[in-house]
Design a protein around this motif. Structure first.
Motif, PDB file in Angstrom:
ATOM      1  N   ALA A   1       0.847  -1.199   0.000  1.00 62.91           N
ATOM      2  CA  ALA A   1       0.000   0.000   0.000  1.00 62.91           C
ATOM      3  C   ALA A   1       0.883   1.250   0.000  1.00 62.91           C
ATOM      4  N   SER A   2       0.293   2.362  -0.397  1.00 68.95           N
ATOM      5  CA  SER A   2       1.025   3.626  -0.431  1.00 68.95           C
ATOM      6  C   SER A   2       1.219   4.158   0.987  1.00 68.95           C
ATOM      7  N   CYS A   3       2.451   4.542   1.276  1.00 68.35           N
ATOM      8  CA  CYS A   3       2.759   5.110   2.590  1.00 68.35           C
ATOM      9  C   CYS A   3       2.216   6.532   2.730  1.00 68.35           C
ATOM     10  N   PHE A   4       1.859   7.151   1.625  1.00 62.33           N
ATOM     11  CA  PHE A   4       1.522   8.574   1.638  1.00 62.33           C
ATOM     12  C   PHE A   4       0.033   8.868   1.585  1.00 62.33           C
ATOM     13  N   THR A   5      -0.799   7.877   1.258  1.00 58.79           N
ATOM     14  CA  THR A   5      -2.240   8.111   1.202  1.00 58.79           C
ATOM     15  C   THR A   5      -2.919   7.819   2.533  1.00 58.79           C
ATOM     16  N   GLY A   6      -2.274   7.025   3.379  1.00 59.87           N
ATOM     17  CA  GLY A   6      -2.883   6.654   4.648  1.00 59.87           C
ATOM     18  C   GLY A   6      -3.842   5.489   4.534  1.00 59.87           C
ATOM     19  N   GLU A   7      -4.017   4.968   3.328  1.00 59.10           N
ATOM     20  CA  GLU A   7      -4.971   3.873   3.122  1.00 59.10           C
ATOM     21  C   GLU A   7      -4.428   2.517   3.542  1.00 59.10           C
TER      22      GLU A   7
END
Length: 177
Positions: A119-125
């Motif tokens: 998962a993306s570390c920057f979206t928070g998802e």
């Protein structure tokens, strides 16, 4: 936390270290952390990202959350001293965010969440809801889980009566345990 003379000692996540104030008001790092190896892939190096800190005797216990991509079991609880010595108290943790010592000497460890691999570390998802955990540190470094399923806990505060306050960051609430 505070050193034996009452001087504040703080973690600096962006500087990957622990700092304290000098008598002249300037700040100095008393310890810097090396990168951590990801448990499943030792070739993958992640930032240490120190978060929580508490003084336990002559040492400081520090939670190393582990940086992006937040691999499962990539966090650690370490002990450091003023001479830059470091030892691992416990590894294999999922984003440990805080550590505190109760009036009875119990050391409490708070893990923020598990993170979805890839998962993306920057979206928070990628942060998995209700995957935080509060544990008690046993002699020898074993953990005794006390509360599982916490929703993004951020801090733990032990009280004199043996109970605890735990904040949940995104929910904006404080739990009394």
């Amino acid at each position: 936390t505070f050193d034996r003379e009452g001087v504040p000692v703080v973690t600096d996540a962006s500087g990957n270290g622990v700092a304290k104030q000098n008598p002249d008001g300037t700040t100095r790092f008393i310890h810097r952390f090396d990168k951590l190896a990801a448990p499943a892939d030792s070739a993958l190096q992640i930032e240490a990202v120190p978060t929580g800190i508490v003084r336990v005797g002559a040492e400081y216990y520090v939670t190393l959350t582990g940086g992006c991509p937040y691999p499962p079991a990539g966090g650690q609880l370490v002990a450091i001293d003023e001479n830059r010595n470091q030892r691992t108290v416990r590894d294999g943790l999922n984003m440990p965010i805080d550590v505190a010592q109760g009036p009875d000497g119990t050391v409490w460890l708070l893990e923020f969440a598990r993170f979805t691999p890839g998962a993306s570390c920057f979206t928070g998802e990628g942060y998995q809801a209700n995957s935080g955990r509060l544990s008690r540190l046993q002699a020898g470094g074993a953990l005794e889980p006390v509360v599982a399923g916490l929703n993004f806990p951020g801090a733990v505060l032990p009280l004199a009566d043996g109970s605890l306050y735990v904040s949940e960051v995104f929910a904006g609430r404080v739990l009394h345990i």
